[in-house]
Write an enzyme that holds these catalytic residues in place. Sequence first.
Site, PDB file in Angstrom:
ATOM      1  N   ASN A  38     -32.708 -21.808  17.912  1.00  0.00           N
ATOM      2  CA  ASN A  38     -32.811 -23.379  17.868  1.00  0.00           C
ATOM      3  C   ASN A  38     -33.956 -24.076  18.345  1.00  0.00           C
ATOM      4  O   ASN A  38     -34.819 -24.622  17.990  1.00  0.00           O
ATOM      5  CB  ASN A  38     -31.330 -23.663  18.376  1.00  0.00           C
ATOM      6  CG  ASN A  38     -30.864 -24.970  18.335  1.00  0.00           C
ATOM      7  OD1 ASN A  38     -31.802 -25.925  18.477  1.00  0.00           O
ATOM      8  ND2 ASN A  38     -29.588 -25.299  18.050  1.00  0.00           N
ATOM      9  N   ASP A 167     -31.575 -17.592  30.198  1.00  0.00           N
ATOM     10  CA  ASP A 167     -30.430 -16.612  30.089  1.00  0.00           C
ATOM     11  C   ASP A 167     -30.068 -16.143  31.417  1.00  0.00           C
ATOM     12  O   ASP A 167     -28.959 -15.890  31.715  1.00  0.00           O
ATOM     13  CB  ASP A 167     -30.963 -15.474  29.098  1.00  0.00           C
ATOM     14  CG  ASP A 167     -31.347 -15.972  27.646  1.00  0.00           C
ATOM     15  OD1 ASP A 167     -31.586 -17.283  27.488  1.00  0.00           O
ATOM     16  OD2 ASP A 167     -31.610 -15.187  26.920  1.00  0.00           O
ATOM     17  N   ARG A 200     -36.479  -7.998  31.965  1.00  0.00           N
ATOM     18  CA  ARG A 200     -35.104  -8.470  31.177  1.00  0.00           C
ATOM     19  C   ARG A 200     -34.141  -8.624  31.958  1.00  0.00           C
ATOM     20  O   ARG A 200     -34.311  -7.923  33.201  1.00  0.00           O
ATOM     21  CB  ARG A 200     -34.983  -7.549  29.919  1.00  0.00           C
ATOM     22  CG  ARG A 200     -36.160  -7.449  29.227  1.00  0.00           C
ATOM     23  CD  ARG A 200     -36.491  -8.539  28.164  1.00  0.00           C
ATOM     24  NE  ARG A 200     -35.114  -8.696  27.483  1.00  0.00           N
ATOM     25  CZ  ARG A 200     -35.190  -9.832  26.923  1.00  0.00           C
ATOM     26  NH1 ARG A 200     -36.052 -10.640  26.564  1.00  0.00           N
ATOM     27  NH2 ARG A 200     -33.899 -10.025  26.092  1.00  0.00           N
ATOM     28  N   TRP A 353     -36.291 -15.741  33.418  1.00  0.00           N
ATOM     29  CA  TRP A 353     -35.906 -16.966  34.342  1.00  0.00           C
ATOM     30  C   TRP A 353     -35.522 -16.823  35.714  1.00  0.00           C
ATOM     31  O   TRP A 353     -34.933 -17.913  36.115  1.00  0.00           O
ATOM     32  CB  TRP A 353     -34.895 -17.585  33.376  1.00  0.00           C
ATOM     33  CG  TRP A 353     -35.224 -17.957  32.045  1.00  0.00           C
ATOM     34  CD1 TRP A 353     -34.775 -17.442  30.994  1.00  0.00           C
ATOM     35  CD2 TRP A 353     -35.880 -19.024  31.500  1.00  0.00           C
ATOM     36  NE1 TRP A 353     -35.357 -17.861  29.707  1.00  0.00           N
ATOM     37  CE2 TRP A 353     -36.120 -18.969  30.206  1.00  0.00           C
ATOM     38  CE3 TRP A 353     -36.655 -20.172  32.131  1.00  0.00           C
ATOM     39  CZ2 TRP A 353     -36.797 -20.129  29.402  1.00  0.00           C
ATOM     40  CZ3 TRP A 353     -37.323 -21.055  31.402  1.00  0.00           C
ATOM     41  CH2 TRP A 353     -37.457 -20.877  30.173  1.00  0.00           C
ATOM     42  N   GLU A 396     -44.689 -14.379  26.279  1.00  0.00           N
ATOM     43  CA  GLU A 396     -43.299 -15.221  26.305  1.00  0.00           C
ATOM     44  C   GLU A 396     -43.331 -15.720  27.622  1.00  0.00           C
ATOM     45  O   GLU A 396     -43.068 -17.071  27.628  1.00  0.00           O
ATOM     46  CB  GLU A 396     -42.261 -14.297  26.240  1.00  0.00           C
ATOM     47  CG  GLU A 396     -40.813 -14.902  25.962  1.00  0.00           C
ATOM     48  CD  GLU A 396     -39.758 -13.702  25.870  1.00  0.00           C
ATOM     49  OE1 GLU A 396     -39.830 -12.536  26.128  1.00  0.00           O
ATOM     50  OE2 GLU A 396     -38.621 -14.096  25.610  1.00  0.00           O
TER      51      GLU A 396
HETATM   52  C1  GLC Z   1     -34.685 -15.964  25.235  1.00  0.00           C
HETATM   53  C2  GLC Z   1     -35.004 -17.101  26.019  1.00  0.00           C
HETATM   54  C3  GLC Z   1     -34.690 -18.500  25.161  1.00  0.00           C
HETATM   55  C4  GLC Z   1     -35.223 -18.395  23.701  1.00  0.00           C
HETATM   56  C5  GLC Z   1     -34.849 -17.023  22.903  1.00  0.00           C
HETATM   57  C6  GLC Z   1     -35.897 -16.771  21.879  1.00  0.00           C
HETATM   58  O1  GLC Z   1     -33.190 -15.748  25.017  1.00  0.00           O
HETATM   59  O2  GLC Z   1     -34.016 -17.075  27.312  1.00  0.00           O
HETATM   60  O3  GLC Z   1     -34.642 -19.627  25.653  1.00  0.00           O
HETATM   61  O4  GLC Z   1     -34.781 -19.299  23.196  1.00  0.00           O
HETATM   62  O5  GLC Z   1     -35.401 -16.220  23.988  1.00  0.00           O
HETATM   63  O6  GLC Z   1     -37.422 -17.104  22.314  1.00  0.00           O
END
Ligand code: GLC
Length: 424
Positions: A38, A167, A200, A353, A396
């Site tokens: 999204n 996350d 992760r 995060w 990322e």
């Molecule tokens: C992880 C991130 C999230 C992101 C997704 C796809 O789940 O925490 O913010 O949208 O990856 O990149």
Amino acid sequence: MTSIDKARLKAQAIDTIKGNDLGSYTVPTRGLYPFQWNWDSCLTALGFAHFDEGRAWTEIETLFANQWPDGMVPHIVFHVYSDGYFPGPNVWQTGRPTPTSGITQPPVAGFALRRLFERVTDRDAAARRAKALLPKVDAWHSWFHAARDPGDEGLIAILHPWESGRDNSIDWDEPFARVPTEGVTPYVRRDTDHADPAHRPTKEQYDRYLWLVEHFRSLGWDNSKLHDASPFRVVDPGFNAILIRSEQDLAAIARALGETEIAERNERRATEGLAALEGLWSEAHGQYLCRDRVAGKLIDSASIGGLLPAIAAIAPARAAAIARRIEQQGERLDYVVASHDPADPRFEAKRYWRGPAWLITNYLIADGLAAAGETATADRMVAASLELIARSGFAEYYDTRTGEPCGGGSFSWTAAMVLEFLGD
Ligand code: GLC
């Protein structure tokens, strides 16, 4: 300081987005995230706008074509089956025509839409395509207030850490401890095949992520039940500020297109949201904090979620305080903005995060700080972002002390943010 070849970075950013383009949507990166996400898509659309305006609109349109009848826009759309990601559609079982997840993500669509609407050169397409998206984004905003603020507090709760887009933030540790792990169907993770497990979330966190998914699934994904039935209900200042900003931006487009009702509804909600956001301010931390709606208290965790409200029209003194927090980080780190306060012993430099810097949060916060007149800090964030890219590529996320790339590579939204930072 690494010297930056802007033309080269721009070409690489465009190649990165094109490499993840599957025609009507992009994947965040191939391998690790093989579907449409999204808020990745909405921010990636801003990158497309620099080289293919039509494709920028399509990115958001594809996402909203998968909006639920109740107004929710899911966090993942599983357009084409892939077993490279867990949990896939057979775990979610949401019963949608094109399978989707059953939870949502930060509503940046309104914000991205206004940016597209005001910037694109094809004005006819802008009016037509924005007009068609307007009621859909409005319905999503209404869904948040109905399904996620049943007590009418003016702020909405997230029911799953994945909804926050952050996350494994330290913000969730305490409320997440309330989520059981017993009875989760045995599973095999796929993310650790594509990225270093040390970067992760942990196994214990995954068990809880899955417990919530199975719990919501057992309630038939009925959004009139999920809020009260969830042991995890957190009011995230960053998420709410993004919603408030998107409400203001959607209202601005609605005004320009003569859609007064949509404009007024979104303006009213933004005003109420801004007033309610004040209840999340912590004088002691000099920033906003999350509120645990189940326990009824603020969560003692100084994360980037409490700096993201810079994106909304908060009071100038609040924006100045957020700028100060970022400058303080800069005394300890080479690359702002860390996703968690580096002075907190729970900070982890490489774990997702819980410490690393992300270009999308730099972009959103810098945008707000620049608008609030905090230009020195905003400029510092943009410079740090471009240096990270020049040194470590389109990762990322990044270690804020060393600038090392972490997680997956060739990320769409990282590339899109570079195009935004470089401008035209
Ligand atoms: C992880 C991130 C999230 C992101 C997704 C796809 O789940 O925490 O913010 O949208 O990856 O990149």
